[in-house]
Design an enzyme around this catalytic site. Structure first.
Site, PDB file in Angstrom:
ATOM      1  N   GLY A  31       6.602  -9.651  -1.684  1.00  8.05           N
ATOM      2  CA  GLY A  31       6.879 -10.747  -0.767  1.00  8.05           C
ATOM      3  C   GLY A  31       7.098 -10.283   0.668  1.00  8.05           C
ATOM      4  N   GLY A  36      -0.998  -6.946   6.467  1.00  6.49           N
ATOM      5  CA  GLY A  36      -1.538  -5.994   5.484  1.00  6.49           C
ATOM      6  C   GLY A  36      -1.820  -6.690   4.166  1.00  6.49           C
ATOM      7  CG  HIS A  37       1.410  -8.230   1.827  1.00  9.60           C
ATOM      8  ND1 HIS A  37       2.496  -8.187   2.663  1.00  9.60           N
ATOM      9  CD2 HIS A  37       1.698  -7.418   0.782  1.00  9.60           C
ATOM     10  CE1 HIS A  37       3.419  -7.395   2.136  1.00  9.60           C
ATOM     11  NE2 HIS A  37       2.967  -6.895   1.002  1.00  9.60           N
ATOM     12  CB  VAL A  90      -3.097  -4.139   8.455  1.00 10.56           C
ATOM     13  CG1 VAL A  90      -3.095  -5.056   9.676  1.00 10.56           C
ATOM     14  CG2 VAL A  90      -4.284  -4.455   7.546  1.00 10.56           C
ATOM     15  CE  LYS A 124       3.644   0.368   4.181  1.00 16.05           C
ATOM     16  NZ  LYS A 124       4.874   0.390   3.327  1.00 16.05           N
ATOM     17  CG  ASP A 125       2.919   1.315   0.012  1.00 16.91           C
ATOM     18  OD1 ASP A 125       3.981   1.833   0.404  1.00 16.91           O
ATOM     19  OD2 ASP A 125       2.596   0.144   0.262  1.00 16.91           O
ATOM     20  CG  LEU A 139       3.286 -12.348   1.400  1.00 17.71           C
ATOM     21  CD1 LEU A 139       2.259 -13.388   0.932  1.00 17.71           C
ATOM     22  CD2 LEU A 139       3.197 -11.094   0.552  1.00 17.71           C
ATOM     23  CG  HIS A 140       2.995  -7.104   6.144  1.00 16.21           C
ATOM     24  ND1 HIS A 140       1.801  -6.476   5.857  1.00 16.21           N
ATOM     25  CD2 HIS A 140       3.940  -6.454   5.421  1.00 16.21           C
ATOM     26  CE1 HIS A 140       2.027  -5.481   5.006  1.00 16.21           C
ATOM     27  NE2 HIS A 140       3.312  -5.447   4.710  1.00 16.21           N
ATOM     28  CD  GLN A 180       2.786   0.844  -4.580  1.00 16.02           C
ATOM     29  OE1 GLN A 180       3.994   0.721  -4.672  1.00 16.02           O
ATOM     30  NE2 GLN A 180       2.021   0.001  -3.892  1.00 16.02           N
TER      31      GLN A 180
END
Lengths: 281, 281
Positions: free
Chosen positions: B31, B36-37, B176, B149-150, B33-34, B153
């Site tokens: 959640g 990137g999402h 992003v 970015k992750d 959200l930005h 992960q």
């Protein structure tokens, strides 16, 4: 009956079953099939549109001193039994297909794996849970079938399916036994004549406790002692424990809920397990 | 746009998408959200017949001293962004739906989780792998979308999907960034004005190293020093490492294969991560 050696072939064939609207039943095995496996296969054939059996002796569930290399294997014999039992597809991959280079992710069961066989077989249930998760993801069955002889394994797989939200059913079917009571197991093939004769003492003990339970005995110490008294012919009894049927934690001093009396014992170098349920699940 | 709170509802709706022949794209998020999402969502909308976004701040991937309770949350805002981006279904379960009583099975990543963020966040990647495996089994997507970015992960999830034979694609999309270079992150919302200004030093350092790499510098020590020299405005740099893009193991003394320069740093109490790829993946 189809035989697949690779995940890609397997997926292709299962896609074809699905395309024809057939549900998928799955019986994971390590081969050297016996009547216990056949009962699982028959249940799957009865309930599902297509039955898939995997035959894979999974190296990661054996400890370094255990019987991976001596575990009995005979694929031709197993294929014949599968065909006769109505199996649609046998998946018999080699180890490199299941664990390609770089493999590193495992499924770790929780406290259910810390009792009974767990402390005696470090890493065993992690190996089982991981390979079963992999096989479930390869096959994506509607239902998978396990034998009650491996009660703890069944409980761990059932928990895994819930915990990881795998959309499928886990069906556990009663242990199939030899006429003298010995639970069917691929490992029975490794018993010599004398050990085979003595091996029945494990189930004899379990049945003695169950008979006492069924006639009203609820004292855990006495039930365990009754069972233990029959097991003298085993070369050793690794554990004999009366545990909660759901959590697998020790029950006592009285059996006040559904419980399992579980044993692991050695006959010569062969480690056998067995159990009976006390009460109804 | 549909919103589901339970796994049962989610499965029903996804079954309906599937019944209409739609492929499923999945963007798991925590959640807040930005952009990137939104880029992940747009990629999913473009490639897949139906796009599912999960919004769940997963407690098991936070350490006891980490920012679970202060992690930014605003479901209404997130739902608006999802709707605007073309999402078909938002899955926003509560913790009891994801981790019902008795939950105990986890997915344990391998050596990929033992480096970079791993030692600084014990249990973090086990928590991530477990919840993502659960979400993948709930949604059964054809493709799932993650941000670079992750990076670690993403590598761990990609490995998990391979290792556990999940039949789906993992798509990683470029980070992003804000106009000053700061990688978009929900945690940026927790930076005060001064920390926000200073936070750009992390990406500035990574870009400086990348610029040197792109003009021929291959010496790991010098590349790391170039990056480090820009990062003085961070309150601390937890790690700054140049690692193999696939194994995440240290590369050196020269960069002789695709590599990643990854950083974790604190701005005030906020821990931020970022990375750049050196070479082409």
């Amino acid at each position: 009956m189809l035989t697949c050696r690779t995940v890609a072939e397997l997926r292709g064939q299962i896609g074809a079953f699905r395309g024809r609207g057939r549900s998928i039943g799955f019986v994971p095995t390590m081969g050297w099939l016996h009547e216990g496996h056949v009962a699982l296969i028959r249940a799957s054939v009865e309930r599902c549109g297509a039955t898939v059996v995997s035959i894979f002796v999974n190296p990661t569930q054996f400890g370094p001193t255990e019987d991976f290399s001596s575990y009995p294997r005979d694929l031709d014999r197993d294929l014949g039994m599968c065909e006769a039992a109505g199996v649609d597809l046998v998946f018999a991959p080699d180890a490199a297909e299941v664990y390609p280079e770089g493999f590193q992710t495992t499924v770790q069961p929780g406290p259910l794996a810390d009792v009974l066989c767990g402390p005696h077989r470090p890493g065993h249930f992690r190996g089982v849970a991981t390979v079963v998760a992999k096989l479930f993801n390869m096959v994506r069955p509607d239902a998978a079938f396990f034998g009650q002889k491996d009660y703890q394994q069944s409980a761990i797989i059932r928990r895994m399916v819930l915990d990881l939200n795998m959309p499928m059913e886990v069906v556990t079917l009663p242990t199939v036994r030899e006429p003298d009571g010995l639970a069917m197991s691929s490992r029975n093939a490794r018993l010599d004549v004398d050990a085979r004769r003595r091996a029945a003492c494990l189930s004899r003990g379990l049945f003695a406790a169950k008979a006492a339970y069924d006639t009203g005995e609820r004292n855990v110490e006495r039930l365990v002692a009754l069972a233990r008294a029959q097991m003298g012919e085993a070369d050793s009894v690794q554990y004999l424990e009366l545990v909660d049927a759901e959590t697998l934690r020790p029950v006592g001093p009285l059996v006040d809920r559904p419980a399992v009396l579980a044993v692991a014992g050695f006959l010569g170098s062969v480690r056998l397990i067995d159990n009976v349920v006390l009460g109804s699940l």
